[in-house]
Design a protein around this motif. Sequence first.
Motif: not given
Length: 475
Positions: A143-169
Amino acid sequence: MREFLSKITNSLDAIGFDDLILLPGMSSVEPSEVDLSTRASKGIWMKVPFISSPMDTVTESEMAIAMARSGGIGIIHRNCSKEEQVEMVKRVKRAESFIIRDVITIDPRSTIKEAAEIMEKNRISGLPVVEEGKLVGIITGRDVRFADPSLRVADVMTRDVITAKEGIKMEEAEELMKSHKIEKLPVVDEEGRLKGLITYKDIALRGRYGNATRDEHGRLRVGAAISPFDLERAKELSKIADLLVIDVAHFHSLRVMEATKKLLKEVDVDVVAGNIGTYEAAVDIISSMDVAGLRVGIGSGSVCTTMEVTGVGAPTPFAVAQVADAVKEMGADVPIIADGGIRGAGDIAISLALGASSVMMGYIFAGCRESPGELISIGSRYYKRHRGMGSEAARKKRMALDRYSQPAKGMPEGIEAFVPYRGEVNMVVEELSTALKAAFGYAGASSIEELWRKARLARKTPHTHERARDLIIPT
């Protein structure tokens, strides 16, 4: 008996490695059956009895990572600022883990330039994006490599993040990452607060380094050298390091011991005391404080000149035997680290036979790729720069960085030298382990504890090992 003459007539033989040989014994043990697992300290187990020395040409984060992955442990040197040493220890603890707890994050209002700088500084390829403690996205190196350095992180970040809960094996996490084709899996609580991070790289490395020395969270173990007078540094390091090693040339000193007693009350990790070289030193330490190990040997190191400069020393085999007798007679459970002058598996075998649980090596590991020493080409061979911590150059750097390390003595007790380049740590550890297991097989011992009981040693003479005089040995 005349008082001063008796100092000579009653003197002990200060035996070195070149004076001894391990004798073969009745054996039913094959080298492949030998178990080299041991303790670095009361609470830290290792698969091999090898510890890299806290010297600034031997152990920084890269060496400590390699040592832990190979089944031993590295002790980060203290010839640097507190902040630098803490960062090196953190780098080891972050190198591998099932769930990374000390997660480096970024705010969504930060710039892409700032994100790139954080990734480069910490040698990572992605950052969870956190706002008020809650996970709001993730940004990767791509994401960082191909983005304008002056942009905000919020402009290019992935918002729909796959997550895990505590206790996952681990198996569940691996399957989840494979199914979604992701390399980073944030761990969150019920309210979406970031609690940790799982990376696919760490899971893969767990399988690759099955003998690694790890803590209860799956992170690589690492030790740090400390001055007994720098309580602030010791307390900071105790929060992240698995082991603290008192790093003084002569621990059997009232001032050093009193400072260590105070330090022990302020930290809650294993502390190894050293260096010492006599039976009396061990008795005084064991009877007055609860240390987790003893670092033994004075003046034997390959780049140490204490014996030549001062006429004082305790060669490692002699010192280990003295201290091992004290530990046994006092019924103490204190592992011994043999430190100084070890050149190969034969010296390691003798150290272990005399009561050591592990060995600390500078000369051998200084020649490895992972050591911070400079690689030099001399003729047709490669060498790495190595120096004693009592050398003039090391002393000057220490005086500039650590006010607790102002030398009490006005002369150097070490030299600078070049050691042969040996390759990567894992190969060196494998070679040492193979030769050491063969020595155990000759002695009829299947473990270090059994070697303590069974080993027999003999004194060598100038003619113990004479080759035919007409041999031509290629170099």
